[in-house]
Design a protein around this motif. Sequence first.
Motif, PDB file in Angstrom:
ATOM      1  N   ALA A  19      19.431   6.951  58.830  1.00 39.33           N
ATOM      2  CA  ALA A  19      17.949   7.343  58.235  1.00 39.33           C
ATOM      3  C   ALA A  19      17.708   6.211  57.084  1.00 39.33           C
ATOM      4  CB  ALA A  19      18.608   8.693  57.456  1.00 39.33           C
ATOM      5  N   MET A  35       8.313   6.621  53.345  1.00 39.06           N
ATOM      6  CA  MET A  35       8.595   7.755  54.350  1.00 39.06           C
ATOM      7  C   MET A  35      10.103   7.403  54.794  1.00 39.06           C
ATOM      8  SD  MET A  35       6.358   7.012  57.758  1.00 39.06           S
ATOM      9  CE  MET A  35       7.719   7.106  59.135  1.00 39.06           C
ATOM     10  N   ALA A  37      12.631   7.238  58.040  1.00 41.33           N
ATOM     11  CA  ALA A  37      12.595   6.763  59.503  1.00 41.33           C
ATOM     12  C   ALA A  37      14.166   6.564  60.121  1.00 41.33           C
ATOM     13  CB  ALA A  37      11.647   5.369  59.905  1.00 41.33           C
ATOM     14  N   TRP A  39      13.977   6.135  63.660  1.00 36.93           N
ATOM     15  CA  TRP A  39      13.884   5.555  65.086  1.00 36.93           C
ATOM     16  C   TRP A  39      13.279   4.080  64.730  1.00 36.93           C
ATOM     17  CZ3 TRP A  39      10.967   9.850  68.612  1.00 36.93           C
ATOM     18  CH2 TRP A  39      11.917  10.747  68.698  1.00 36.93           C
ATOM     19  N   ALA A  53       9.385   3.114  65.748  1.00 38.98           N
ATOM     20  CA  ALA A  53       8.491   4.533  66.592  1.00 38.98           C
ATOM     21  C   ALA A  53       7.864   5.057  65.220  1.00 38.98           C
ATOM     22  CB  ALA A  53       9.063   5.250  67.182  1.00 38.98           C
ATOM     23  N   TRP A  54       6.667   4.713  65.026  1.00 39.67           N
ATOM     24  CA  TRP A  54       5.864   5.428  63.923  1.00 39.67           C
ATOM     25  C   TRP A  54       4.950   6.354  64.186  1.00 39.67           C
ATOM     26  CZ3 TRP A  54       6.321   1.004  59.654  1.00 39.67           C
ATOM     27  CH2 TRP A  54       6.106   1.809  58.370  1.00 39.67           C
ATOM     28  N   THR A  58       0.872   9.304  59.885  1.00 37.33           N
ATOM     29  CA  THR A  58       1.484   9.227  58.497  1.00 37.33           C
ATOM     30  C   THR A  58       0.670   8.409  57.799  1.00 37.33           C
ATOM     31  OG1 THR A  58       2.761   7.351  59.417  1.00 37.33           O
ATOM     32  CG2 THR A  58       3.912   9.382  59.395  1.00 37.33           C
ATOM     33  N   HIS A  59       0.552   8.566  56.372  1.00 35.11           N
ATOM     34  CA  HIS A  59      -0.111   7.985  55.271  1.00 35.11           C
ATOM     35  C   HIS A  59       0.519   6.501  55.336  1.00 35.11           C
ATOM     36  CE1 HIS A  59      -0.227   6.768  51.044  1.00 35.11           C
ATOM     37  NE2 HIS A  59      -1.438   7.086  51.389  1.00 35.11           N
ATOM     38  N   SER A  60       1.870   6.351  55.473  1.00 32.67           N
ATOM     39  CA  SER A  60       2.555   5.152  55.490  1.00 32.67           C
ATOM     40  C   SER A  60       1.890   4.013  56.575  1.00 32.67           C
ATOM     41  CB  SER A  60       3.944   5.108  55.550  1.00 32.67           C
ATOM     42  OG  SER A  60       4.413   6.178  54.836  1.00 32.67           O
ATOM     43  N   VAL A  83      15.633  11.078  50.725  1.00 31.44           N
ATOM     44  CA  VAL A  83      15.260  10.756  51.895  1.00 31.44           C
ATOM     45  C   VAL A  83      14.673  12.073  52.695  1.00 31.44           C
ATOM     46  CG1 VAL A  83      16.331  10.438  54.606  1.00 31.44           C
ATOM     47  CG2 VAL A  83      17.294   9.052  52.407  1.00 31.44           C
ATOM     48  N   TRP A  84      15.177  13.285  52.518  1.00 30.70           N
ATOM     49  CA  TRP A  84      14.466  14.483  52.912  1.00 30.70           C
ATOM     50  C   TRP A  84      13.368  14.771  52.361  1.00 30.70           C
ATOM     51  CZ3 TRP A  84      14.235  17.128  56.802  1.00 30.70           C
ATOM     52  CH2 TRP A  84      13.781  18.458  57.025  1.00 30.70           C
ATOM     53  N   GLY A  87      10.714  12.054  53.735  1.00 31.54           N
ATOM     54  CA  GLY A  87      10.604  12.414  55.143  1.00 31.54           C
ATOM     55  C   GLY A  87       9.858  13.688  55.379  1.00 31.54           C
ATOM     56  N   VAL A  89       7.581  15.274  53.126  1.00 29.07           N
ATOM     57  CA  VAL A  89       6.381  15.418  52.396  1.00 29.07           C
ATOM     58  C   VAL A  89       5.341  14.289  52.826  1.00 29.07           C
ATOM     59  CG1 VAL A  89       5.332  15.674  50.319  1.00 29.07           C
ATOM     60  CG2 VAL A  89       7.167  16.945  50.519  1.00 29.07           C
ATOM     61  N   SER A  90       4.000  14.403  52.860  1.00 27.88           N
ATOM     62  CA  SER A  90       3.208  13.340  53.116  1.00 27.88           C
ATOM     63  C   SER A  90       2.541  12.750  51.917  1.00 27.88           C
ATOM     64  CB  SER A  90       2.099  13.721  54.102  1.00 27.88           C
ATOM     65  OG  SER A  90       1.207  12.552  54.406  1.00 27.88           O
ATOM     66  N   TRP A  92      -0.141  11.803  52.010  1.00 32.78           N
ATOM     67  CA  TRP A  92      -1.712  12.345  52.271  1.00 32.78           C
ATOM     68  C   TRP A  92      -2.057  13.238  51.360  1.00 32.78           C
ATOM     69  CZ3 TRP A  92      -4.856   9.079  54.318  1.00 32.78           C
ATOM     70  CH2 TRP A  92      -4.458   8.303  55.573  1.00 32.78           C
TER      71      TRP A  92
HETATM   72  C1  LIG Z   1      15.727  11.672  58.550  1.00 31.86           C
HETATM   73  C2  LIG Z   1      14.308  11.322  58.930  1.00 31.86           C
HETATM   74  C3  LIG Z   1      13.999  10.478  59.768  1.00 31.86           C
HETATM   75  C4  LIG Z   1      12.705  10.367  60.278  1.00 31.86           C
HETATM   76  N1  LIG Z   1      12.100   9.371  61.111  1.00 31.86           N
HETATM   77  C5  LIG Z   1      10.928   9.082  61.470  1.00 31.86           C
HETATM   78  C6  LIG Z   1      10.688   8.024  62.269  1.00 31.86           C
HETATM   79  O1  LIG Z   1      11.645   7.313  62.811  1.00 31.86           O
HETATM   80  N2  LIG Z   1       9.430   7.695  62.499  1.00 31.86           N
HETATM   81  C7  LIG Z   1       8.279   8.642  61.780  1.00 31.86           C
HETATM   82  O2  LIG Z   1       7.081   8.391  62.095  1.00 31.86           O
HETATM   83  N3  LIG Z   1       8.746   9.488  61.332  1.00 31.86           N
HETATM   84  C8  LIG Z   1       9.873   9.769  60.804  1.00 31.86           C
HETATM   85  N4  LIG Z   1      10.286  10.754  59.938  1.00 31.86           N
HETATM   86  C9  LIG Z   1       9.119  11.653  59.397  1.00 31.86           C
HETATM   87  C10 LIG Z   1       8.410  11.062  58.147  1.00 31.86           C
HETATM   88  O3  LIG Z   1       9.344  10.252  57.406  1.00 31.86           O
HETATM   89  C11 LIG Z   1       7.463  12.115  57.728  1.00 31.86           C
HETATM   90  O4  LIG Z   1       6.570  12.255  58.691  1.00 31.86           O
HETATM   91  C12 LIG Z   1       6.817  11.775  56.490  1.00 31.86           C
HETATM   92  O5  LIG Z   1       6.573  12.655  55.808  1.00 31.86           O
HETATM   93  C13 LIG Z   1       5.438  10.698  56.529  1.00 31.86           C
HETATM   94  O6  LIG Z   1       5.118  10.531  55.151  1.00 31.86           O
HETATM   95  P1  LIG Z   1       3.648   9.896  54.963  1.00 31.86           P
HETATM   96  O7  LIG Z   1       2.768  10.687  55.651  1.00 31.86           O
HETATM   97  O8  LIG Z   1       3.796   9.741  53.482  1.00 31.86           O
HETATM   98  O9  LIG Z   1       3.766   8.284  55.405  1.00 31.86           O
HETATM   99  C14 LIG Z   1      11.479  11.186  59.848  1.00 31.86           C
HETATM  100  C15 LIG Z   1      11.781  12.130  58.778  1.00 31.86           C
HETATM  101  C16 LIG Z   1      13.210  12.433  58.257  1.00 31.86           C
HETATM  102  C17 LIG Z   1      13.564  13.329  57.373  1.00 31.86           C
END
Ligand SMILES: Cc1cc2nc3c(=O)[nH]c(=O)nc-3n(C[C@H](O)[C@H](O)[C@H](O)COP(=O)(O)O)c2cc1C
Length: 187
Positions: A19, A35, A37, A39, A53-54, A58-60, A83-84, A87, A89-90, A92
Amino acid sequence: MEYERVTGKRYRVLHPRPAYVLIVGKWGGDDRGIMAASWVMPLSEEPERLVVAWDKETHSLSILRKTGVFTVNVVGPELTDLVWRVGSVSGWEVDKFREYGIEVEQARSNGGMVLKGALGWVEARVFRIVEDLAEDVDLVIADVVDAYARRDLYDPRYGWRASKAGILLHASGRAFFTPGRMVFAEK
Ligand SMILES: Cc1cc2nc3c(=O)[nH]c(=O)nc-3n(C[C@H](O)[C@H](O)[C@H](O)COP(=O)(O)O)c2cc1C
């Protein structure tokens, strides 16, 4: 041996996976994103590239399209809550940097930002974003520009001393693992 058929969320069979915390945007710029990730994987050595893999929504990813740079930050179990949060909360909806008091430092080579307290990181620059592969996700292919790892936790031969560093792995939802011991394959 009996096997259970897995239906739904079959990617879980390929977890746990590391993670990471992705930080997007340029040091000193207003456009920034953060955020979690899992993947994320190395793609090639010649040249050195990685893929993520995005999630399209996402805002990011929207910030990445503007700025072109991000860092992949490796963290240990002490940052599980962070991390949680980043991962689940967005950006946005919430300025996660401010809301969670996330501190960043200047990346060394890609003009971006790294997470203070990370065990190490990879600095990346977008090479190509492949769309239309899936409905939910774009594939971000990026050049590896630079990378750092904490000296006390990283072995130049074997990489992370993972049982000491406790590289955080994601199982599912709020569940995470941390690696136990190093094992060697037979010669
Ligand atoms: C442990 C964990 C792993 C994650 N892995 C991914 C990932 O590989 N790809 C992805 O797009 N989102 C992944 N997410 C979800 C994003 O982190 C999540 O959608 C995040 O709120 C996006 O934030 P943003 O909108 O501010 O960019 C993961 C979430 C967690 C908790």
